[in-house]
Design a protein around this motif. Structure first.
Motif, PDB file in Angstrom:
ATOM      1  N   ASN A 264     -39.845 -26.681   4.891  1.00  0.00           N
ATOM      2  CA  ASN A 264     -40.910 -25.694   5.030  1.00  0.00           C
ATOM      3  C   ASN A 264     -40.399 -24.281   4.862  1.00  0.00           C
ATOM      4  O   ASN A 264     -41.073 -23.440   4.305  1.00  0.00           O
ATOM      5  CB  ASN A 264     -41.588 -25.817   6.401  1.00  0.00           C
ATOM      6  CG  ASN A 264     -42.294 -27.142   6.550  1.00  0.00           C
ATOM      7  OD1 ASN A 264     -42.796 -27.675   5.577  1.00  0.00           O
ATOM      8  ND2 ASN A 264     -42.313 -27.675   7.749  1.00  0.00           N
ATOM      9  N   LYS A 265     -39.193 -24.031   5.372  1.00  0.00           N
ATOM     10  CA  LYS A 265     -38.667 -22.678   5.364  1.00  0.00           C
ATOM     11  C   LYS A 265     -37.153 -22.717   5.526  1.00  0.00           C
ATOM     12  O   LYS A 265     -36.626 -23.547   6.258  1.00  0.00           O
ATOM     13  CB  LYS A 265     -39.296 -21.902   6.529  1.00  0.00           C
ATOM     14  CG  LYS A 265     -38.917 -20.462   6.613  1.00  0.00           C
ATOM     15  CD  LYS A 265     -39.645 -19.801   7.772  1.00  0.00           C
ATOM     16  CE  LYS A 265     -39.245 -18.343   7.850  1.00  0.00           C
ATOM     17  NZ  LYS A 265     -39.863 -17.675   8.983  1.00  0.00           N
ATOM     18  N   ILE A 266     -36.477 -21.819   4.812  1.00  0.00           N
ATOM     19  CA  ILE A 266     -35.037 -21.641   5.002  1.00  0.00           C
ATOM     20  C   ILE A 266     -34.847 -20.192   5.428  1.00  0.00           C
ATOM     21  O   ILE A 266     -35.052 -19.276   4.619  1.00  0.00           O
ATOM     22  CB  ILE A 266     -34.237 -21.939   3.719  1.00  0.00           C
ATOM     23  CG1 ILE A 266     -34.458 -23.382   3.275  1.00  0.00           C
ATOM     24  CG2 ILE A 266     -32.754 -21.667   3.958  1.00  0.00           C
ATOM     25  CD1 ILE A 266     -33.819 -23.734   1.946  1.00  0.00           C
ATOM     26  N   PRO A 267     -34.500 -19.949   6.685  1.00  0.00           N
ATOM     27  CA  PRO A 267     -34.321 -18.568   7.140  1.00  0.00           C
ATOM     28  C   PRO A 267     -33.072 -17.935   6.516  1.00  0.00           C
ATOM     29  O   PRO A 267     -32.038 -18.582   6.388  1.00  0.00           O
ATOM     30  CB  PRO A 267     -34.177 -18.699   8.656  1.00  0.00           C
ATOM     31  CG  PRO A 267     -33.798 -20.115   8.900  1.00  0.00           C
ATOM     32  CD  PRO A 267     -34.279 -20.932   7.732  1.00  0.00           C
ATOM     33  N   ILE A 268     -33.210 -16.689   6.120  1.00  0.00           N
ATOM     34  CA  ILE A 268     -32.105 -15.961   5.492  1.00  0.00           C
ATOM     35  C   ILE A 268     -31.626 -14.879   6.447  1.00  0.00           C
ATOM     36  O   ILE A 268     -32.408 -14.026   6.863  1.00  0.00           O
ATOM     37  CB  ILE A 268     -32.550 -15.341   4.151  1.00  0.00           C
ATOM     38  CG1 ILE A 268     -32.989 -16.454   3.192  1.00  0.00           C
ATOM     39  CG2 ILE A 268     -31.432 -14.509   3.533  1.00  0.00           C
ATOM     40  CD1 ILE A 268     -33.554 -15.973   1.885  1.00  0.00           C
ATOM     41  N   PRO A 269     -30.336 -14.902   6.820  1.00  0.00           N
ATOM     42  CA  PRO A 269     -29.810 -13.871   7.730  1.00  0.00           C
ATOM     43  C   PRO A 269     -29.967 -12.465   7.141  1.00  0.00           C
ATOM     44  O   PRO A 269     -29.943 -12.278   5.919  1.00  0.00           O
ATOM     45  CB  PRO A 269     -28.326 -14.237   7.869  1.00  0.00           C
ATOM     46  CG  PRO A 269     -28.243 -15.676   7.488  1.00  0.00           C
ATOM     47  CD  PRO A 269     -29.321 -15.897   6.474  1.00  0.00           C
ATOM     48  N   ASN A 270     -30.095 -11.483   8.013  1.00  0.00           N
ATOM     49  CA  ASN A 270     -30.371 -10.099   7.606  1.00  0.00           C
ATOM     50  C   ASN A 270     -29.348  -9.489   6.653  1.00  0.00           C
ATOM     51  O   ASN A 270     -29.717  -8.792   5.729  1.00  0.00           O
ATOM     52  CB  ASN A 270     -30.492  -9.201   8.836  1.00  0.00           C
ATOM     53  CG  ASN A 270     -31.801  -9.425   9.551  1.00  0.00           C
ATOM     54  OD1 ASN A 270     -32.756  -9.928   8.972  1.00  0.00           O
ATOM     55  ND2 ASN A 270     -31.840  -9.060  10.816  1.00  0.00           N
ATOM     56  N   ASP A 271     -28.078  -9.691   6.858  1.00  0.00           N
ATOM     57  CA  ASP A 271     -27.046  -9.029   6.052  1.00  0.00           C
ATOM     58  C   ASP A 271     -26.700  -9.789   4.772  1.00  0.00           C
ATOM     59  O   ASP A 271     -25.689  -9.500   4.131  1.00  0.00           O
ATOM     60  CB  ASP A 271     -25.784  -8.821   6.879  1.00  0.00           C
ATOM     61  CG  ASP A 271     -25.988  -7.801   7.984  1.00  0.00           C
ATOM     62  OD1 ASP A 271     -26.923  -6.979   7.866  1.00  0.00           O
ATOM     63  OD2 ASP A 271     -25.217  -7.818   8.960  1.00  0.00           O
ATOM     64  N   THR A 272     -27.530 -10.739   4.380  1.00  0.00           N
ATOM     65  CA  THR A 272     -27.254 -11.549   3.194  1.00  0.00           C
ATOM     66  C   THR A 272     -27.382 -10.703   1.927  1.00  0.00           C
ATOM     67  O   THR A 272     -28.400 -10.079   1.686  1.00  0.00           O
ATOM     68  CB  THR A 272     -28.227 -12.741   3.117  1.00  0.00           C
ATOM     69  OG1 THR A 272     -28.049 -13.543   4.290  1.00  0.00           O
ATOM     70  CG2 THR A 272     -27.976 -13.573   1.877  1.00  0.00           C
ATOM     71  N   CYS A 273     -26.333 -10.709   1.121  1.00  0.00           N
ATOM     72  CA  CYS A 273     -26.345 -10.019  -0.173  1.00  0.00           C
ATOM     73  C   CYS A 273     -26.385 -11.016  -1.322  1.00  0.00           C
ATOM     74  O   CYS A 273     -26.715 -10.649  -2.449  1.00  0.00           O
ATOM     75  CB  CYS A 273     -25.107  -9.144  -0.309  1.00  0.00           C
ATOM     76  SG  CYS A 273     -25.185  -7.708   0.745  1.00  0.00           S
ATOM     77  N   LEU A 274     -26.020 -12.263  -1.044  1.00  0.00           N
ATOM     78  CA  LEU A 274     -25.992 -13.284  -2.083  1.00  0.00           C
ATOM     79  C   LEU A 274     -26.225 -14.644  -1.442  1.00  0.00           C
ATOM     80  O   LEU A 274     -25.606 -14.967  -0.430  1.00  0.00           O
ATOM     81  CB  LEU A 274     -24.640 -13.281  -2.802  1.00  0.00           C
ATOM     82  CG  LEU A 274     -24.415 -14.348  -3.867  1.00  0.00           C
ATOM     83  CD1 LEU A 274     -25.393 -14.193  -5.014  1.00  0.00           C
ATOM     84  CD2 LEU A 274     -22.991 -14.275  -4.387  1.00  0.00           C
ATOM     85  N   VAL A 275     -27.121 -15.431  -2.035  1.00  0.00           N
ATOM     86  CA  VAL A 275     -27.371 -16.798  -1.599  1.00  0.00           C
ATOM     87  C   VAL A 275     -26.709 -17.715  -2.624  1.00  0.00           C
ATOM     88  O   VAL A 275     -27.010 -17.655  -3.819  1.00  0.00           O
ATOM     89  CB  VAL A 275     -28.875 -17.100  -1.498  1.00  0.00           C
ATOM     90  CG1 VAL A 275     -29.096 -18.562  -1.120  1.00  0.00           C
ATOM     91  CG2 VAL A 275     -29.544 -16.175  -0.499  1.00  0.00           C
ATOM     92  N   GLU A 276     -25.812 -18.554  -2.151  1.00  0.00           N
ATOM     93  CA  GLU A 276     -25.059 -19.463  -3.007  1.00  0.00           C
ATOM     94  C   GLU A 276     -25.494 -20.893  -2.675  1.00  0.00           C
ATOM     95  O   GLU A 276     -25.360 -21.324  -1.536  1.00  0.00           O
ATOM     96  CB  GLU A 276     -23.567 -19.255  -2.730  1.00  0.00           C
ATOM     97  CG  GLU A 276     -22.633 -20.002  -3.589  1.00  0.00           C
ATOM     98  CD  GLU A 276     -21.187 -19.662  -3.255  1.00  0.00           C
ATOM     99  OE1 GLU A 276     -20.381 -19.654  -4.187  1.00  0.00           O
ATOM    100  OE2 GLU A 276     -20.859 -19.406  -2.078  1.00  0.00           O
ATOM    101  N   ILE A 277     -26.032 -21.580  -3.667  1.00  0.00           N
ATOM    102  CA  ILE A 277     -26.475 -22.960  -3.478  1.00  0.00           C
ATOM    103  C   ILE A 277     -25.474 -23.850  -4.198  1.00  0.00           C
ATOM    104  O   ILE A 277     -25.357 -23.794  -5.423  1.00  0.00           O
ATOM    105  CB  ILE A 277     -27.876 -23.180  -4.059  1.00  0.00           C
ATOM    106  CG1 ILE A 277     -28.876 -22.179  -3.472  1.00  0.00           C
ATOM    107  CG2 ILE A 277     -28.330 -24.628  -3.819  1.00  0.00           C
ATOM    108  CD1 ILE A 277     -30.140 -22.020  -4.302  1.00  0.00           C
ATOM    109  N   VAL A 278     -24.755 -24.651  -3.433  1.00  0.00           N
ATOM    110  CA  VAL A 278     -23.795 -25.588  -4.024  1.00  0.00           C
ATOM    111  C   VAL A 278     -24.390 -26.979  -3.824  1.00  0.00           C
ATOM    112  O   VAL A 278     -24.567 -27.435  -2.697  1.00  0.00           O
ATOM    113  CB  VAL A 278     -22.405 -25.471  -3.386  1.00  0.00           C
ATOM    114  CG1 VAL A 278     -21.427 -26.396  -4.097  1.00  0.00           C
ATOM    115  CG2 VAL A 278     -21.903 -24.028  -3.424  1.00  0.00           C
ATOM    116  N   SER A 279     -24.733 -27.609  -4.937  1.00  0.00           N
ATOM    117  CA  SER A 279     -25.405 -28.906  -4.914  1.00  0.00           C
ATOM    118  C   SER A 279     -24.393 -30.006  -5.157  1.00  0.00           C
ATOM    119  O   SER A 279     -23.586 -29.931  -6.078  1.00  0.00           O
ATOM    120  CB  SER A 279     -26.479 -28.953  -6.001  1.00  0.00           C
ATOM    121  OG  SER A 279     -27.406 -27.906  -5.809  1.00  0.00           O
TER     122      SER A 279
END
Length: 167
Positions: free
Chosen positions: A4-19
């Motif tokens: 439903n939702k993935i919370p993103i921390p405030n200081d995030t500059c880059l989201v890295e998805i490793v599958s």
């Protein structure tokens, strides 16, 4: 599993998805401007597109451990042994340095900001690609022009591959 939702921390500059290769499992890493891990979420049994759609962050990159391994093999120019394949959920292995975060964010702006290539911001940031490509990061590159030229070619290939991973 229904996300439903993935919370993103405030200081995030880059989201890295490793599958994980050949599965529906992913680790989502939230990195700060220096490339250090802020937090992570492990997701089991979800498609990549589902995970991506739940991350409303402008700067995202997605790849698999095998893609990373192939890129490292393809862009290696001064290595004796092949690199290791790193598991997708090896938490601290997927951190990066601030230079690479800046490069990926630059590619994210190219992909996501309308007319970014025509802005003053683009003109002031485009040097980060050349700085990375033409640097002499190893002692042998400082001593040998031939090795440095191989390094330039490898870093150009590396950035081309990484740009394809940026969402």
């Amino acid at each position: 599993m229904k996300l439903n939702k993935i919370p993103i921390p405030n200081d995030t500059c880059l989201v890295e998805i490793v599958s994980d290769d050949n599965t529906q499992n992913h680790c989502v890493y939230f990195l700060n401007m220096e490339g250090e891990l802020i937090d992570y979420v492990k997701i089991i049994d979800a498609s990549v597109s589902e995970v991506i759609s739940l991350l409303p962050h402008m700067f995202k990159i997605q790849f698999t451990p095998m893609q990373m391994w192939e890129m490292q093999c393809e862009t290696s120019f001064n290595r004796i042994f092949e690199p290791d394949v790193i598991p997708y959920d090896s938490i601290f292995a997927w951190q990066m340095d601030s230079e690479m975060v800046g490069i990926i964010r630059h590619f994210g702006k190219i992909n996501n900001v309308l007319n970014y290539l025509e802005t003053d911001e683009f003109k002031s940031e485009v040097h980060i690609l050349d700085d990375f490509i033409y640097s002499r990061p190893t002692p042998i590159e400082k001593e040998s022009e031939e090795v440095h030229n191989r390094g330039i070619a490898a870093r150009k290939r590396m950035l081309k591959i990484i740009r394809e991973w940026v969402i």
